[in-house]
Design a protein around this motif. Structure first.
Motif, short mmCIF file in Angstrom:
data_model
loop_
_atom_site.label_atom_id
_atom_site.label_comp_id
_atom_site.label_asym_id
_atom_site.label_seq_id
_atom_site.Cartn_x
_atom_site.Cartn_y
_atom_site.Cartn_z
N TYR A 186 37.28 25.41 -35.30
CA TYR A 186 36.53 26.49 -35.95
C TYR A 186 35.32 25.94 -36.70
O TYR A 186 34.27 26.58 -36.75
CB TYR A 186 37.45 27.25 -36.91
CG TYR A 186 36.74 28.33 -37.69
CD1 TYR A 186 36.44 29.56 -37.11
CD2 TYR A 186 36.37 28.12 -39.03
CE1 TYR A 186 35.79 30.54 -37.83
CE2 TYR A 186 35.72 29.10 -39.75
CZ TYR A 186 35.43 30.31 -39.15
OH TYR A 186 34.77 31.27 -39.86
N ALA A 187 35.47 24.75 -37.27
CA ALA A 187 34.38 24.15 -38.05
C ALA A 187 33.28 23.56 -37.17
O ALA A 187 32.26 23.10 -37.69
CB ALA A 187 34.94 23.08 -38.98
N GLY A 188 33.50 23.55 -35.87
CA GLY A 188 32.44 23.08 -34.97
C GLY A 188 32.51 21.62 -34.59
O GLY A 188 31.53 21.06 -34.09
N VAL A 189 33.65 20.98 -34.83
CA VAL A 189 33.80 19.58 -34.43
C VAL A 189 33.87 19.53 -32.90
O VAL A 189 34.65 20.26 -32.28
CB VAL A 189 35.07 18.96 -35.03
CG1 VAL A 189 35.28 17.54 -34.51
CG2 VAL A 189 34.98 18.96 -36.55
N PRO A 190 33.04 18.71 -32.25
CA PRO A 190 33.04 18.63 -30.78
C PRO A 190 34.42 18.29 -30.24
O PRO A 190 35.12 17.44 -30.81
CB PRO A 190 32.04 17.50 -30.49
CG PRO A 190 31.15 17.45 -31.69
CD PRO A 190 32.03 17.82 -32.85
N PRO A 191 34.84 18.94 -29.16
CA PRO A 191 36.18 18.72 -28.62
C PRO A 191 36.49 17.25 -28.34
O PRO A 191 37.62 16.80 -28.56
CB PRO A 191 36.18 19.53 -27.32
CG PRO A 191 35.16 20.60 -27.55
CD PRO A 191 34.10 19.98 -28.41
N GLN A 192 35.51 16.49 -27.87
CA GLN A 192 35.78 15.09 -27.54
C GLN A 192 36.01 14.23 -28.78
O GLN A 192 36.51 13.11 -28.69
CB GLN A 192 34.62 14.50 -26.72
CG GLN A 192 33.30 14.34 -27.45
CD GLN A 192 32.43 15.59 -27.41
OE1 GLN A 192 32.94 16.69 -27.16
NE2 GLN A 192 31.14 15.43 -27.60
N MET A 193 35.65 14.77 -29.97
CA MET A 193 35.84 14.04 -31.22
C MET A 193 37.05 14.54 -32.00
O MET A 193 37.39 14.00 -33.05
CB MET A 193 34.60 14.18 -32.11
CG MET A 193 33.33 13.63 -31.48
SD MET A 193 33.40 11.84 -31.38
CE MET A 193 31.76 11.46 -30.77
N LEU A 194 37.69 15.57 -31.49
CA LEU A 194 38.71 16.30 -32.24
C LEU A 194 39.92 15.43 -32.58
O LEU A 194 40.28 15.26 -33.75
CB LEU A 194 39.14 17.53 -31.45
CG LEU A 194 40.03 18.54 -32.14
CD1 LEU A 194 39.27 19.23 -33.26
CD2 LEU A 194 40.53 19.57 -31.14
N LEU A 195 40.56 14.88 -31.56
CA LEU A 195 41.80 14.15 -31.78
C LEU A 195 41.57 12.87 -32.58
O LEU A 195 42.34 12.54 -33.49
CB LEU A 195 42.46 13.82 -30.44
CG LEU A 195 43.08 15.00 -29.69
CD1 LEU A 195 43.53 14.56 -28.31
CD2 LEU A 195 44.25 15.58 -30.46
N GLY A 196 40.49 12.15 -32.26
CA GLY A 196 40.22 10.91 -32.97
C GLY A 196 39.93 11.12 -34.44
O GLY A 196 40.44 10.39 -35.30
N THR A 197 39.12 12.14 -34.75
CA THR A 197 38.79 12.43 -36.14
C THR A 197 40.02 12.89 -36.90
O THR A 197 40.25 12.50 -38.05
CB THR A 197 37.69 13.50 -36.21
OG1 THR A 197 36.55 13.06 -35.46
CG2 THR A 197 37.26 13.76 -37.64
N ASN A 198 40.85 13.71 -36.25
CA ASN A 198 42.09 14.16 -36.89
C ASN A 198 43.02 12.99 -37.16
O ASN A 198 43.71 12.96 -38.19
CB ASN A 198 42.79 15.19 -36.01
CG ASN A 198 44.05 15.73 -36.65
OD1 ASN A 198 44.02 16.31 -37.73
ND2 ASN A 198 45.18 15.51 -36.00
N LYS A 199 43.05 12.00 -36.26
CA LYS A 199 43.92 10.84 -36.46
C LYS A 199 43.50 10.02 -37.68
O LYS A 199 44.34 9.45 -38.38
CB LYS A 199 43.91 9.96 -35.22
CG LYS A 199 44.73 10.51 -34.06
CD LYS A 199 46.20 10.63 -34.41
CE LYS A 199 47.02 11.15 -33.25
NZ LYS A 199 48.43 11.39 -33.62
N VAL A 200 42.19 9.95 -37.95
CA VAL A 200 41.72 9.19 -39.11
C VAL A 200 42.26 9.82 -40.40
O VAL A 200 42.82 9.14 -41.26
CB VAL A 200 40.19 9.11 -39.14
CG1 VAL A 200 39.71 8.50 -40.46
CG2 VAL A 200 39.68 8.27 -37.97
N GLN A 201 42.08 11.15 -40.53
CA GLN A 201 42.57 11.78 -41.76
C GLN A 201 44.08 11.73 -41.85
O GLN A 201 44.65 11.49 -42.91
CB GLN A 201 42.04 13.23 -41.85
CG GLN A 201 42.60 14.24 -40.87
CD GLN A 201 43.88 14.91 -41.33
OE1 GLN A 201 44.15 14.93 -42.52
NE2 GLN A 201 44.65 15.44 -40.41
N SER A 202 44.75 11.90 -40.72
CA SER A 202 46.20 11.86 -40.72
C SER A 202 46.70 10.45 -41.06
O SER A 202 47.67 10.29 -41.81
CB SER A 202 46.73 12.27 -39.33
OG SER A 202 48.13 12.18 -39.28
N GLY A 203 46.02 9.44 -40.52
CA GLY A 203 46.43 8.06 -40.79
C GLY A 203 46.30 7.70 -42.26
O GLY A 203 47.18 7.04 -42.83
#
Length: 251
Positions: A37-54
């Motif tokens: 929803y915030a406009g993060v490109p799909p190809q960056m979605l999982l990697g960026t989420n993993k950083v915050q989750s990590g």
């Protein structure tokens, strides 16, 4: 690439999902639609989420370790299996769509919910182990693969397998889950980062929020134990199941 307002908004959201992750797991399925929803490109979605989750999971793992809920040395081999599995999963997800998981995962999460509700073993009392630490290693590797490949619900799967297969009490299982979770997150971050699939500034801002949420959640779980973890685990499992089914049948 991402608008300025997104940074504080997602950082605040990460506090909530971090709390959920540290106690029951499953914050990723709330965070990922928010990233879209915030406009993060799909190809960056999982990697960026993993950083915050990590970042957040590392905080929770530290809190649980300090509380004496797990030891690192006896679990080094399963950590190695989880790391290898997660790295493989993160490599595979970059090569094809995980759309079929959107149908499979709700079934698995519903099974976790039912088991959590009806099993007398979902308590703080240790029980007889079906698998030893050695024979549990491949299970950890498979769950690590799933976490690297997709992720949401991995915390529930780790915790439920540790209770049902290793015989751990729920609070101890939640503590060890954070060690395995942070391992799979580190492996995924390395693979996504090397592949250029991470928005580092956004991920680290969200990571700060996730660390706060995880700190609060881990403090709550270690203080109140299974009487908090069990209902939140069920609620998160059912909520994620509903969210995944809605996403599947509504495109």
């Amino acid at each position: 690439m991402v608008e300025t307002w997104v940074y504080p908004a997602l950082t605040a959201m990460a506090v909530l999902t971090g709390f959920i992750d540290s106690v029951a797991g499953g914050g990723g399925l709330l965070m990922m639609p928010t990233l879209i929803y915030a406009g993060v490109p799909p190809q960056m979605l999982l990697g960026t989420n993993k950083v915050q989750s990590g970042c957040g999971t590392a905080m929770a793992a530290y809190k649980y370790w300090r509380a004496g809920l797990f030891e690192l040395r006896p679990n080094l081999w399963v950590v190695a299996f989880v790391f290898a599995g997660a790295a493989a999963g993160a490599l595979v997800i970059q090569r094809f769509s995980p759309g079929t998981l959107m149908l499979i995962v709700p079934v698995l999460l519903m099974a976790v919910s039912v088991y959590t509700l009806v099993s007398p073993r979902m308590s703080d009392h240790d029980a007889h182990a079906i698998l030893s630490e050695k024979t549990y290693r491949p299970v950890g590797g498979l769950l690590g693969f799933y976490d690297g490949f997709f992720g949401p619900g991995a915390g529930q799967f780790y915790a439920t397998s540790l209770v049902s297969l290793r015989g751990l009490g729920l609070t101890r299982a939640t503590g060890l889950t954070k060690l395995l979770n942070v391992t799979s997150n580190i492996a995924s971050i390395l693979v996504f980062g090397l592949g250029g699939k991470v928005l580092w500034t956004l991920g680290l801002c969200m990571g700060a929020g996730a660390m706060l949420g995880n700190w609060i959640g881990a403090h709550t779980a270690t203080r109140f134990g299974a009487k908090v973890i069990r209902p939140l685990l069920v609620t998160c499992s059912l909520g994620m199941t509903a969210r995944l089914l809605w996403g599947w049948f509504h495109g």
